[in-house]
Scaffold this motif. Structure first.
Motif, PDB file in Angstrom:
ATOM      1  N   HIS A 242       0.811  -1.213   0.000  1.00 35.33           N
ATOM      2  CA  HIS A 242       0.000   0.000   0.000  1.00 35.33           C
ATOM      3  C   HIS A 242       0.849   1.270   0.000  1.00 35.33           C
ATOM      4  CE1 HIS A 242      -3.494  -2.476   0.487  1.00 35.33           C
ATOM      5  NE2 HIS A 242      -3.085  -2.958   1.650  1.00 35.33           N
ATOM      6  N   PRO A 245       2.395   3.983  -4.311  1.00 37.13           N
ATOM      7  CA  PRO A 245       1.242   4.462  -5.086  1.00 37.13           C
ATOM      8  C   PRO A 245       1.461   4.431  -6.591  1.00 37.13           C
ATOM      9  CG  PRO A 245       2.493   6.324  -4.251  1.00 37.13           C
ATOM     10  CD  PRO A 245       3.170   5.082  -3.720  1.00 37.13           C
ATOM     11  N   VAL A 248       1.446  -1.135 -10.522  1.00 37.47           N
ATOM     12  CA  VAL A 248       0.206  -1.627 -11.134  1.00 37.47           C
ATOM     13  C   VAL A 248       0.295  -3.118 -11.424  1.00 37.47           C
ATOM     14  CG1 VAL A 248      -0.494   0.602 -12.083  1.00 37.47           C
ATOM     15  CG2 VAL A 248       0.996  -0.892 -13.443  1.00 37.47           C
ATOM     16  N   GLU A 337      -2.374   8.248 -13.321  1.00 34.90           N
ATOM     17  CA  GLU A 337      -3.701   8.143 -12.707  1.00 34.90           C
ATOM     18  C   GLU A 337      -4.590   7.152 -13.457  1.00 34.90           C
ATOM     19  OE1 GLU A 337      -4.838  12.187 -12.829  1.00 34.90           O
ATOM     20  OE2 GLU A 337      -3.566  12.778 -11.122  1.00 34.90           O
ATOM     21  N   ARG A 340      -3.442   3.580 -12.577  1.00 30.63           N
ATOM     22  CA  ARG A 340      -3.835   3.199 -11.223  1.00 30.63           C
ATOM     23  C   ARG A 340      -5.341   2.940 -11.124  1.00 30.63           C
ATOM     24  NH1 ARG A 340      -0.952   1.307  -7.070  1.00 30.63           N
ATOM     25  NH2 ARG A 340      -2.363   2.376  -5.649  1.00 30.63           N
ATOM     26  N   GLU A 341      -6.150   3.739 -11.824  1.00 31.79           N
ATOM     27  CA  GLU A 341      -7.594   3.508 -11.820  1.00 31.79           C
ATOM     28  C   GLU A 341      -7.926   2.144 -12.428  1.00 31.79           C
ATOM     29  OE1 GLU A 341      -9.166   6.823 -13.912  1.00 31.79           O
ATOM     30  OE2 GLU A 341      -8.749   8.260 -12.291  1.00 31.79           O
ATOM     31  N   PHE A 343      -5.955  -0.436 -12.511  1.00 31.40           N
ATOM     32  CA  PHE A 343      -5.450  -1.450 -11.591  1.00 31.40           C
ATOM     33  C   PHE A 343      -6.417  -1.639 -10.417  1.00 31.40           C
ATOM     34  CE2 PHE A 343      -2.215  -2.595  -8.174  1.00 31.40           C
ATOM     35  CZ  PHE A 343      -2.103  -3.914  -8.581  1.00 31.40           C
ATOM     36  N   ASP A 344      -6.934  -0.544  -9.877  1.00 31.73           N
ATOM     37  CA  ASP A 344      -7.874  -0.647  -8.759  1.00 31.73           C
ATOM     38  C   ASP A 344      -9.159  -1.361  -9.180  1.00 31.73           C
ATOM     39  OD1 ASP A 344      -6.126   0.601  -7.035  1.00 31.73           O
ATOM     40  OD2 ASP A 344      -7.013   2.593  -7.268  1.00 31.73           O
ATOM     41  N   ARG A 345      -9.643  -1.092 -10.395  1.00 25.40           N
ATOM     42  CA  ARG A 345     -10.847  -1.779 -10.873  1.00 25.40           C
ATOM     43  C   ARG A 345     -10.591  -3.274 -11.019  1.00 25.40           C
ATOM     44  NH1 ARG A 345     -11.264   2.589 -14.488  1.00 25.40           N
ATOM     45  NH2 ARG A 345     -10.603   1.264 -16.233  1.00 25.40           N
ATOM     46  N   ARG A 347      -8.348  -5.086  -9.439  1.00 26.29           N
ATOM     47  CA  ARG A 347      -8.209  -5.694  -8.111  1.00 26.29           C
ATOM     48  C   ARG A 347      -9.563  -5.886  -7.437  1.00 26.29           C
ATOM     49  NH1 ARG A 347      -3.292  -3.151  -4.663  1.00 26.29           N
ATOM     50  NH2 ARG A 347      -4.387  -1.214  -5.098  1.00 26.29           N
ATOM     51  N   GLY A 348     -10.482  -4.937  -7.660  1.00 31.44           N
ATOM     52  CA  GLY A 348     -11.817  -5.099  -7.102  1.00 31.44           C
ATOM     53  C   GLY A 348     -12.518  -6.322  -7.657  1.00 31.44           C
ATOM     54  N   GLU A 412      -0.151 -10.337  -1.527  1.00 28.82           N
ATOM     55  CA  GLU A 412       0.564  -9.069  -1.605  1.00 28.82           C
ATOM     56  C   GLU A 412       1.853  -9.156  -0.803  1.00 28.82           C
ATOM     57  OE1 GLU A 412      -1.204  -4.753  -1.432  1.00 28.82           O
ATOM     58  OE2 GLU A 412      -0.690  -5.365   0.605  1.00 28.82           O
TER      59      GLU A 412
END
Length: 584
Positions: A242, A245, A248, A337, A340-341, A343-345, A347-348, A412
Motif C-alpha cells: 500500500h 502508489p 500496477v 492516474e 492506477r484507476e 489497476f484498482d478496478r 483488483r476489485g 501481496e
C-alpha cells in the motif's frame, strides 16, 4: 599441525558465515561430512534427494545474497544436484557445490559410478575444477568462492574420495576478499537518458528484482516522472504494498490488464534491474532506456535507445540529478492516474472472485454451472485467505505453474515479506525444498510454500527432512489433481486435456504418516478455519486443499485465438469417449 583437505574446506565455509550445508551423505564425502559433524555452528542438513539440497542452498543464497552450499557424493549423487544448480544459475544465486569423485588413481578408468564432473557441470557452473593434490587448496577453494560470489553463479569443486583425509603441507588458511563493487554508467549516457525522459509525455517503469535494494530511489524517480510501475514477479517483494502508489502489478501471462495497458500506452519505457524475457509483452515502437549491472542484458529483449550499465541505485540517483525539477509542476500525471484507476478496478474484480461466498451469488452460481460443477474450492479463495492470515514478514515460495499464478494475483508482498521460486528456470518441485532452505535460516520466521500437487509429489520424500529437522514450514497444497498449467496451455491451443490428470493420495494423510500435521479441506465453507488452524499449529504443517481443476487464469491481454482454442478444446473434452478416465 597441517590440516586435511576436508578440514580446510569446512573451516573456510564456517569463516564465510555458512550455517547449513545441504546434501546426502556418501562414501566420497565422508571426510567432509565428518568435519562438519565436529564444527560448531555449522549444521549438516541431510536431505532425501540431492536436487532438494541444491534448491535449499539456492533459496538461502537468494534470500541472503551470500553463499549457499550443497553437496553430492560420487556419480549419481552429483548428477542429482544438477537441476537445483541450474535453478541457482538461472537465478544468479551464488552457490558452492562440493561434489564427490572416485579415488584419484581411478580417474579416467570408467570406474564404478565415475562421472566426469567437470564436463557434467560445464554449462551450469561459472567455475568448476577437480582437486587432484592437497596443495591446490586453499587457492582453488578461494577461486571457486570468489567466482560464485563475484559472478553470482554456481561453482563446483570436485573432491576425489581418497583426497579429503590427506593433509596439506601448508597451514595457510583460505582468504576471501569479497568487497562488492558499485558501478556507474558513463556520465554522457546518463545525460542523454535524462533528456529522453524529460521529453517524454508518458513514461512507464518496468522494475525487476535488480532494483530492490534501491527501492526509495526508484519510488522517487517514479514520482518525478509521474510513471506507473509495472513489476516483474521477482520484484513483488520489495515494491508491492500500500505504500507504493505507483505500482500496477505484473504483465505477461500471469499479469493483469492494467499493467499491460500501462506499457502499451507509454511513449517511453524505463527498464530498471530486469531482464524480463517475454518479447511478446513489450510494446513495439517505444523509446526504451534500460539500466542493468550486466552489459550483456542491455537490448537483448527489446531494442534500446540508451543503455546504462551500472548499479541500479547509483544510476537512478545520477538520473535524478539530471532530470528536470519535478517541483515545478509541469509534469502531466494523467498517464499514472489512468493506470492506477485500471489497476484498482481489476483488483476489485479479483477480490470478488476470491470471496469464498462467490459461488453462492447469482453470478457465481452461473459460473459454477460452467466451470465448477463439483463445487470444489476456488484456488483464488485459498490464496486470498493465506494472504490475510500469513505474517507481514513471511517468506513465500511457489511451485512453477498455477500455484505461482494464484500467488502472483492474490498474495501481496507487503511489509518484509520475501518471495522465492523457480522463476527463471521454471522447474517443477521447487517450492517445498526452497522453503526448507528458507526455514533453516530462521526457525522463528514464518515460511509458506505454495505447492502444486504435481510439484510436491515429485520430491515428496523431503517432507521427512522437514520433520527430522523440526522445520515449521506451512505447505499449502493446491490439490486440483492436475498439472494445471499444462492443462491450460493445451486447452488454449485447442487441444483436449491429455496426460495431465494426477491420481493423488490424500496428501494430509501422507503427511500424518510421516509425522507431520496434515489438514485436508474439501468444503469451501471450511476453508478459512482450515487455513487459520494450519497457521496456528506448531511444527511443520501440510494443508491439502481440493481446488477446482477447471479454473481459468485469464492472461493480461487475452487473444481471440486463445478464446477460440479454449472453446474448441472444451468441445473435444465433452465428446470424449465415456470409457476414458476423466480424473474427476
Amino acid at each position: 599441525m597441517a590440516r586435511t583437505v576436508a578440514r580446510l574446506i569446512v573451516d573456510a565455509l564456517s569463516e564465510l558465515g555458512v550455517r547449513q550445508v545441504f546434501g546426502v551423505v556418501g562414501d566420497a564425502l565422508n571426510p567432509v561430512t565428518d568435519a562438519i559433524r565436529t564444527t560448531e555452528g555449522l549444521e549438516w542438513v541431510g536431505c532425501r534427494h540431492e536436487e532438494a539440497a541444491a534448491f535449499a542452498a539456492s533459496a538461502q543464497s537468494q534470500l541472503t545474497g551470500t553463499l549457499g552450499v550443497c553437496m553430492g557424493t560420487v556419480g549419481p549423487g552429483s548428477v542429482h544436484l544438477l537441476n537445483g544448480l541450474y535453478d541457482a544459475a538461472k537465478s544468479h544465486a551464488p552457490v558452492l557445490a562440493i561434489a564427490g569423485q572416485v579415488p584419484l588413481a581411478e580417474l579416467g578408468s570408467d570406474y564404478f559410478q565415475e562421472v566426469d564432473n567437470d564436463a557434467l557441470f560445464s554449462d551450469v557452473a561459472v567455475f568448476r575444477a577437480t582437486v587432484t593434490s592437497p596443495d591446490q587448496l586453499p587457492q582453488m577453494l578461494e577461486t571457486a568462492v570468489r567466482n560464485a560470489l563475484g559472478r553470482k553463479g554456481v561453482a563446483v569443486l570436485t573432491v576425489p574420495g581418497d583426497l579429503g583425509e590427506r593433509e596439506l603441507t601448508t597451514d595457510r588458511p583460505a582468504r576471501f576478499s569479497l568487497n562488492a563493487p558499485v558501478s556507474r554508467p558513463d556520465e554522457s549516457a546518463v545525460r542523454r537518458a535524462a533528456e529522453l525522459l524529460d521529453r517524454s509525455e508518458r513514461v512507464t517503469l518496468l522494475v525487476g528484482e535488480g532494483a530492490r535494494a534501491a527501492r526509495e530511489d526508484v519510488l522517487t524517480l517514479a514520482d518525478r516522472l509521474a510513471a506507473p510501475m509495472v513489476l516483474t514477479l521477482k520484484a513483488k517483494a520489495g515494491f508491492e504494498g500500500h505504500d507504493n502508489p505507483f505500482q500496477v502489478g505484473q504483465t505477461g501471462l500471469i499479469g493483469n490488464p492494467a499493467a499491460a495497458a500501462a506499457l502499451d500506452d507509454a511513449d517511453t519505457l524505463l527498464l530498471l534491474g530486469t531482464d524480463f524475457p517475454y518479447r511478446d509483452w513489450y510494446p513495439e515502437g517505444r523509446t526504451v532506456v534500460q539500466v542493468d549491472t550486466e552489459a550483456t542484458h542491455i537490448g537483448r529483449r527489446v531494442p534500446v535507445e540508451v543503455g546504462l550499465v551500472g548499479d541500479t541505485g547509483a544510476t537512478v540517483r545520477d538520473l535524478l540529478g539530471h532530470l528536470a525539477d519535478g517541483t515545478e509542476g509541469a509534469r502531466d500525471r494523467s498517464h499514472l492516474e489512468k493506470a492506477r484507476e485500471r489497476f484498482d478496478r481489476w483488483r476489485g474484480g479479483q477480490a470478488r472472485l476470491a470471496d469464498p461466498a462467490h459461488d453462492r451469488s447469482v453470478v457465481g452460481r452461473v459460473r459454477s454451472a460452467l466451470d465448477n460443477r463439483a463445487h470444489d474450492i476456488r484456488p483464488e479463495a485459498l490464496a486470498a485467505v493465506v494472504d490475510r492470515v500469513a505474517a507481514d514478514d513471511a517468506v513465500f515460495t511457489s511451485d512453477t505453474g498455477m500455484a505461482t499464478v494464484w500467488l502472483s494475483r492474490f498474495v501481496e508482498m507487503r511489509g518484509e515479506r520475501r518471495l522465492v521460486g523457480s522463476y527463471n528456470l521454471g522447474s517443477m518441485a521447487n517450492a517445498m525444498p526452497q522453503a526448507l532452505g528458507a526455514q533453516c535460516l530462521d526457525r522463528d520466521r514464518q515460511v509458506v510454500a505454495f505447492c502444486g500437487d504435481g510439484g510436491l509429489s515429485m520430491l515428496l520424500g523431503d517432507l521427512m527432512t522437514l520433520k527430522t529437522h523440526r522445520l515449521p514450514v506451512r505447505l499449502v497444497v493446491f490439490d486440483n489433481r492436475r498439472l494445471g498449467m499444462v492443462k491450460l496451455e493445451q486447452e488454449q491451443a485447442g487441444l483436449p486435456e491429455f496426460g495431465t490428470v494426477l491420481d493423488n493420495p490424500d496428501f494430509a494423510a501422507v503427511a500424518e504418516a510421516m509425522g507431520i500435521t496434515g489438514i485436508r479441506v474439501t468444503d469451501p465453507a471450511e476453508l478459512e478455519d482450515g487455513v487459520r488452524r494450519a497457521f496456528r499449529t506448531e511444527g511443520p504443517v501440510l494443508l491439502d486443499v481440493l481446488t477446482n481443476p477447471d479454473e481459468v487464469a485469464v492472461p493480461a491481454k487475452p487473444t481471440v485465438e486463445q478464446g477460440w482454442g479454449f472453446a474448441v478444446a472444451k468441445m473435444k473434452e465433452v465428446v470424449r469417449s465415456h470409457g476414458e478416465p476423466s480424473g474427476h
